[in-house]
Design a protein around this motif. Structure first.
Motif, PDB file in Angstrom:
ATOM      1  N   ALA A 338       5.348  -4.641   1.233  1.00  0.00           N
ATOM      2  CA  ALA A 338       4.363  -4.027   0.346  1.00  0.00           C
ATOM      3  C   ALA A 338       3.184  -4.993   0.248  1.00  0.00           C
ATOM      4  CB  ALA A 338       4.966  -3.761  -1.029  1.00  0.00           C
ATOM      5  N   VAL A 339       2.071  -4.622   0.859  1.00  0.00           N
ATOM      6  CA  VAL A 339       0.927  -5.532   0.985  1.00  0.00           C
ATOM      7  C   VAL A 339      -0.122  -5.187  -0.070  1.00  0.00           C
ATOM      8  CG1 VAL A 339      -0.832  -6.429   2.541  1.00  0.00           C
ATOM      9  CG2 VAL A 339       1.374  -5.672   3.461  1.00  0.00           C
ATOM     10  N   ALA A 340      -0.339  -6.114  -1.006  1.00  0.00           N
ATOM     11  CA  ALA A 340      -1.263  -5.865  -2.113  1.00  0.00           C
ATOM     12  C   ALA A 340      -2.681  -6.338  -1.819  1.00  0.00           C
ATOM     13  CB  ALA A 340      -0.756  -6.547  -3.389  1.00  0.00           C
ATOM     14  N   ARG A 341      -2.827  -7.316  -0.914  1.00  0.00           N
ATOM     15  CA  ARG A 341      -4.156  -7.882  -0.636  1.00  0.00           C
ATOM     16  C   ARG A 341      -4.386  -8.000   0.866  1.00  0.00           C
ATOM     17  NH1 ARG A 341      -6.829 -10.096  -4.885  1.00  0.00           N
ATOM     18  NH2 ARG A 341      -5.665 -10.215  -6.844  1.00  0.00           N
ATOM     19  N   SER A 347      -8.013  -6.925  -3.273  1.00  0.00           N
ATOM     20  CA  SER A 347      -6.870  -6.096  -3.643  1.00  0.00           C
ATOM     21  C   SER A 347      -7.022  -4.697  -3.051  1.00  0.00           C
ATOM     22  CB  SER A 347      -6.749  -6.006  -5.168  1.00  0.00           C
ATOM     23  OG  SER A 347      -5.681  -5.155  -5.532  1.00  0.00           O
ATOM     24  N   PHE A 348      -5.948  -4.191  -2.468  1.00  0.00           N
ATOM     25  CA  PHE A 348      -5.967  -2.852  -1.885  1.00  0.00           C
ATOM     26  C   PHE A 348      -5.757  -1.808  -2.979  1.00  0.00           C
ATOM     27  CE2 PHE A 348      -4.675  -4.851   2.282  1.00  0.00           C
ATOM     28  CZ  PHE A 348      -5.858  -4.525   2.932  1.00  0.00           C
ATOM     29  N   ASN A 349      -6.766  -0.975  -3.179  1.00  0.00           N
ATOM     30  CA  ASN A 349      -6.687   0.104  -4.157  1.00  0.00           C
ATOM     31  C   ASN A 349      -7.177   1.389  -3.494  1.00  0.00           C
ATOM     32  OD1 ASN A 349      -6.670   1.784  -6.366  1.00  0.00           O
ATOM     33  ND2 ASN A 349      -8.488   0.877  -7.323  1.00  0.00           N
ATOM     34  N   PHE A 350      -6.229   2.177  -2.976  1.00  0.00           N
ATOM     35  CA  PHE A 350      -6.588   3.373  -2.225  1.00  0.00           C
ATOM     36  C   PHE A 350      -6.449   4.635  -3.072  1.00  0.00           C
ATOM     37  CE2 PHE A 350      -5.690   0.384   1.225  1.00  0.00           C
ATOM     38  CZ  PHE A 350      -6.800   0.589   2.028  1.00  0.00           C
ATOM     39  N   THR A 351      -6.817   4.534  -4.347  1.00  0.00           N
ATOM     40  CA  THR A 351      -6.917   5.738  -5.163  1.00  0.00           C
ATOM     41  C   THR A 351      -8.077   6.577  -4.642  1.00  0.00           C
ATOM     42  OG1 THR A 351      -8.349   4.608  -6.742  1.00  0.00           O
ATOM     43  CG2 THR A 351      -5.981   4.598  -7.198  1.00  0.00           C
ATOM     44  N   VAL A 469       4.936   0.646  11.487  1.00  0.00           N
ATOM     45  CA  VAL A 469       4.350   1.814  10.830  1.00  0.00           C
ATOM     46  C   VAL A 469       3.570   1.326   9.617  1.00  0.00           C
ATOM     47  CG1 VAL A 469       4.805   3.974   9.621  1.00  0.00           C
ATOM     48  CG2 VAL A 469       6.167   3.367  11.608  1.00  0.00           C
ATOM     49  N   VAL A 470       2.308   1.720   9.529  1.00  0.00           N
ATOM     50  CA  VAL A 470       1.441   1.298   8.421  1.00  0.00           C
ATOM     51  C   VAL A 470       1.079   2.529   7.595  1.00  0.00           C
ATOM     52  CG1 VAL A 470      -0.680   0.121   7.765  1.00  0.00           C
ATOM     53  CG2 VAL A 470       0.517  -0.536   9.878  1.00  0.00           C
ATOM     54  N   MET A 471       1.399   2.490   6.304  1.00  0.00           N
ATOM     55  CA  MET A 471       1.064   3.581   5.392  1.00  0.00           C
ATOM     56  C   MET A 471      -0.086   3.144   4.493  1.00  0.00           C
ATOM     57  SD  MET A 471       1.490   6.585   4.077  1.00  0.00           S
ATOM     58  CE  MET A 471       2.898   7.050   5.061  1.00  0.00           C
ATOM     59  N   VAL A 472      -1.216   3.835   4.605  1.00  0.00           N
ATOM     60  CA  VAL A 472      -2.399   3.498   3.813  1.00  0.00           C
ATOM     61  C   VAL A 472      -2.399   4.324   2.527  1.00  0.00           C
ATOM     62  CG1 VAL A 472      -4.914   3.480   3.745  1.00  0.00           C
ATOM     63  CG2 VAL A 472      -3.720   2.931   5.875  1.00  0.00           C
ATOM     64  N   GLY A 473      -2.249   3.657   1.402  1.00  0.00           N
ATOM     65  CA  GLY A 473      -2.333   4.331   0.110  1.00  0.00           C
ATOM     66  C   GLY A 473      -1.148   5.230  -0.173  1.00  0.00           C
ATOM     67  N   LEU A 474      -1.311   6.058  -1.208  1.00  0.00           N
ATOM     68  CA  LEU A 474      -0.299   7.019  -1.644  1.00  0.00           C
ATOM     69  C   LEU A 474      -0.877   8.424  -1.486  1.00  0.00           C
ATOM     70  CD1 LEU A 474       0.710   4.953  -4.728  1.00  0.00           C
ATOM     71  CD2 LEU A 474       2.361   5.771  -3.055  1.00  0.00           C
ATOM     72  N   VAL A 542       0.524  -0.331   2.427  1.00  0.00           N
ATOM     73  CA  VAL A 542      -0.724  -1.005   2.088  1.00  0.00           C
ATOM     74  C   VAL A 542      -1.342  -0.386   0.844  1.00  0.00           C
ATOM     75  CG1 VAL A 542      -2.967  -1.741   2.965  1.00  0.00           C
ATOM     76  CG2 VAL A 542      -1.057  -1.465   4.546  1.00  0.00           C
ATOM     77  N   ASP A 543      -1.043  -0.945  -0.286  1.00  0.00           N
ATOM     78  CA  ASP A 543      -1.626  -0.550  -1.573  1.00  0.00           C
ATOM     79  C   ASP A 543      -0.991  -1.411  -2.644  1.00  0.00           C
ATOM     80  OD1 ASP A 543      -2.181   0.952  -4.116  1.00  0.00           O
ATOM     81  OD2 ASP A 543      -3.097   2.359  -2.707  1.00  0.00           O
ATOM     82  N   ALA A 544      -1.779  -1.886  -3.577  1.00  0.00           N
ATOM     83  CA  ALA A 544      -1.257  -2.761  -4.634  1.00  0.00           C
ATOM     84  C   ALA A 544      -0.195  -2.059  -5.471  1.00  0.00           C
ATOM     85  CB  ALA A 544      -2.401  -3.241  -5.526  1.00  0.00           C
TER      86      ALA A 544
END
Length: 733
Positions: A338-341, A347-351, A469-474, A542-544
């Motif tokens: 779980a990558v936060a930065r 900081s990764f914030n994919f809202t 496998v990389v998941m960007v955000g929710l 990838v998301d905080a």
């Protein structure tokens, strides 16, 4: 079959009927030969039908009553009308439903329907012509029902006749209950239940559509479309009318007026009516009542309580049995992070509000540039939507990020056109295989995909196709989607009516449902990798929010991922270190062989669980021989042991050395270049190959492994083989 003559030609009518069904004797022969052949797949059945000159579809349907196992799609099982048409009787059957995480939505979608204004106008025109033509031949009852259908269709069209010029009317899509919709039609004098029975019993859909087809053959109109579309339209209209007889709480009606376009509602400019089924349990109960047992199988069925609530809320707890197990892949074969930065410490914030910012897209590009440097072979990157994937791709292209990535990986994109998916996957796979050859500058490929797209479910990214496998955000669905809003309200109603529910009557149940929709999509996407017991891959979330210490999205990940999840809340350097160590470990292993009589003195009766772990405790065990092997080129055990046996027959003092020149072993090819590469990595440790005829000349492999691991900060897999039994004892870390 009928043909329409071209201009200047005479009309030619060919005798109707399918030529593949003209001889019933061939159908019986088809059944006989298929039963004698044993289990056949769909291609074999089609080939047999072509060979005999008869229809394989109807021939296969004839075999259903005598079959022990019937494989069929969701639609054929879960829709009562389709089951009846296929002659499928569920009484005393065991029903197994795979990929059951989709079951609730599938049942709802199967019993939802949509009809456009264009289709209704077409049916209205055909019904009018049919009534005019056969008015005197129809009974009074039939005439009355056809007239009622015309009145009903007319009321539907009037409701959709809102235009842009009418400023007095609120011009937007409306979500209505069934009762409110019927009241707005002003058709109190029509009995929908009688109309429904008439549609089912009179076969009016087929009669009117066949008459329309006859008219199309007689009247030559250049550029007219096939009558198949008009029959489809009448079927959709009939489904919509019958759906209106459901209970008021079972569904909702979406009214999309003329001129309004909405991608979310899949509407057309001409207007449409859509029935949305909410009560999936009503239709699934028919399967439960008839079948002897129902097995729901899937990798992402959790949470089970929600599934019970939506599908069988009234089923007793004693009739529901839950079985859950871990993944067959050993824990050391996966690395979930779980990558936060990012590398720039942002900081990764994919809202939805923040993900489109240039700085966030730039930071994601830096991350992927680093990941492409460390991870070999194929990387699959999932975005929340096609729109966001396009935005990121264009931004990376403009900023030069894409060019930097393409130095290491060839970039592919998931196409919107489903027909092009197979071609892209083939090119992606070929690129990875090509990059694994000696001397290639690129180390693999990067595939940009979309959650909910064709590549997020059912696609197998095994081995090199999905090393990471990389998941960007929710990927939360749009909270303003009217269908989703109604489904959430319905979930709250179910929870309020369930006295044993965990959150009965509270708003939290709908929120839980909303979060589960997102995480099931995540779990399906990341599950595309790790497809067999020998597979291995890294998973980057990838998301905080994934790295939150509280019970957040990561708590809804599968147990086999949660157990190994590393939450990287600090700098990206920590994530980079984990990736580097993981793939160094998985690139090489240690092959160990020993003679059975060497370890007969050890009592292994106490060994439970990981055999290798217990074996490594025997520090005084002297092995027969050992060497380092690259994991990607690891030969199969049988081939390796065959070479050992040949060496012993030749009375050689050492086992055959796999790196001397070119030698085919199993499916791998060993070359001198491979030997030199490993030699540079492990120096003299790699090149030493020890052997002993009685075990006394052996070397303690554990101390040697410890030396290599300490020197190069890597982990090594231990493959243990009993040389005189020629069997694989175990393979683990």
């Amino acid at each position: 079959m009928r043909t329409v003559p071209q201009k200047g030609q005479k009309k030619v009518t060919v005798k109707g009927g399918c030529p593949m069904m003209s001889k019933q004797k061939l159908q019986k022969r088809y059944v006989s030969e298929a039963l004698e052949a044993g289990a056949l797949d769909i291609e074999d059945l089609a080939t047999l039908g072509t060979k005999l000159g008869t229809c394989p579809y109807y021939g296969s349907r004839r075999m259903v009553p005598t079959s022990d196992l019937v494989v069929l799609p969701y639609q054929s099982l879960l829709h009562a009308g389709t089951r009846e048409a296929l002659g499928i009787n569920l009484k005393d059957c065991v029903v197994v439903i795979d990929e059951a995480h989709n079951l609730v939505d599938t049942v709802s979608d199967i019993h939802s329907c949509k009809v456009t204004a264009h289709q209704m106008k077409q049916v209205h025109s055909q019904l009018t012509e049919y009534l005019d033509k056969f008015r005197k031949r129809l009974t009074a009852s039939n005439r009355r029902y056809v007239e009622m259908l015309l009145v009903l269709i007319g009321s539907f069209l009037r409701l959709l006749s809102v235009t842009l010029e009418d400023e007095k009317v609120s011009f937007k899509a409306r979500m209505m209950t069934i009762n409110d919709f019927l009241f707005s039609l002003n058709i109190d004098n029509l009995n929908l239940f009688k109309i429904r029975r008439y549609i089912k019993e009179s076969n009016i859909v087929h009669k009117v559509s066949s008459y329309g087809e006859k008219l199309a053959d007689q009247v030559l109109i250049t550029g007219t479309t096939s009558n198949r579309s008009s029959m489809t339209g009448f079927h959709m209209l009939a489904e919509f009318i019958m759906a209106l007889t459901n209970a008021d709480t079972d569904g909702r009606v979406i009214v999309m007026p003329k001129g309004l376009k909405s991608q979310a509602l899949d509407s057309t400019e001409d207007g449409s009516l859509k029935f949305v089924m909410l009560n999936a349990a009503k239709h699934f109960s028919e399967v439960l009542d008839q079948a002897r047992a129902v097995v729901l199988a899937g990798g992402t069925l959790q949470p089970i309580e929600e599934l019970k609530l939506r599908l069988f809320p009234n089923l007793g707890q004693d009739r529901v049995h839950v079985f859950s197990c871990g993944h067959i892949v050993p824990p050391e074969s996966i690395l979930p992070l779980a990558v936060a930065r990012g590398p720039g410490n942002r900081s990764f914030n994919f809202t939805y509000e923040s993900r489109s910012s240039p700085s966030m897209i730039e930071e994601l590009g830096r991350l992927m540039n680093n990941v492409c440097t460390v991870v070999p072979e194929g990387i699959v990157l999932f975005f929340p939507s096609f729109e966001y994937e396009t935005l990121v791709f264009n931004s990376w292209q403009s900023a030069g990020t894409l060019s930097a990535i393409e130095v290491k990986k060839t970039v592919f994109r998931e196409p919107r056109d489903a027909a092009a998916v197979e071609e892209v996957l083939r090119e992606y796979r070929d690129c990875i295989e090509e990059s694994s050859k000696q001397g290639k500058k690129k180390t693999g490929a990067l595939l940009l995909c979309v959650v909910g797209g064709k590549m997020s479910e059912g696609i197998n990214f095994s081995d090199g196709m999905g090393r990471c496998v990389v998941m960007v955000g929710l990927p939360y669905p749009s909270p303003t989607d009217p269908e989703l809003v109604e489904r959430m309200k319905y979930v709250d109603l179910l929870a309020a009516a369930d006295p044993h529910g965990p959150r009965a009557g509270g708003r939290q149940q709908s929120r839980e449902y909303y979060e589960n929709l997102c995480m099931k999509a995540v779990n399906q996407s990341i599950g595309r990798a790790i497809r067999h017991i020998k597979d291995y891959a890294a998973i980057l979330l990838v998301d905080a929010r994934y790295a939150s210490e509280t019970s957040g999205p990561s708590s809804k990940l599968p147990g086999w991922i949660v157990q190994r999840l590393v939450k990287v809340t600090g700098s990206f350097g920590e994530a980079h270190r984990h990736l580097h160590q993981f793939f160094r470990y998985d690139d090489y292993c240690v092959m160990v062989t020993w003679r059975a009589d060497v370890f007969v003195n050890y009592d292994l009766s106490h060994v439970t669980g990981n055999f290798i772990y217990e074996f490594m405790k025997l520090e005084d065990l002297l092995i027969h021989s050992w060497c380092f092997w690259p994991r990607k080129e690891l030969p199969d055990v049988a081939s390796y042991l065959a070479l050992m046996e040949q060496s012993c027959m030749n009375s050689s003092s050492v086992h055959p050395y796999p790196f001397s020149g070119e030698m085919e072993i199993g499916t791998g090819k060993w070359t001198k270049t491979a030997m030199e590469d490993i030699s540079r990595l492990y120096k003299e440790d790699c090149m030493q190959f020890h052997s002993g005829t009685d075990g006394k000349d052996g070397v303690n492999v554990l101390s040697r492994i410890a030396q290599v691991q300490t020197r190069f900060q890597c982990k090594l897999q231990l493959l243990v083989i009993c040389s005189d039994e020629y069997t694989l004892i175990s393979s683990s870390a």
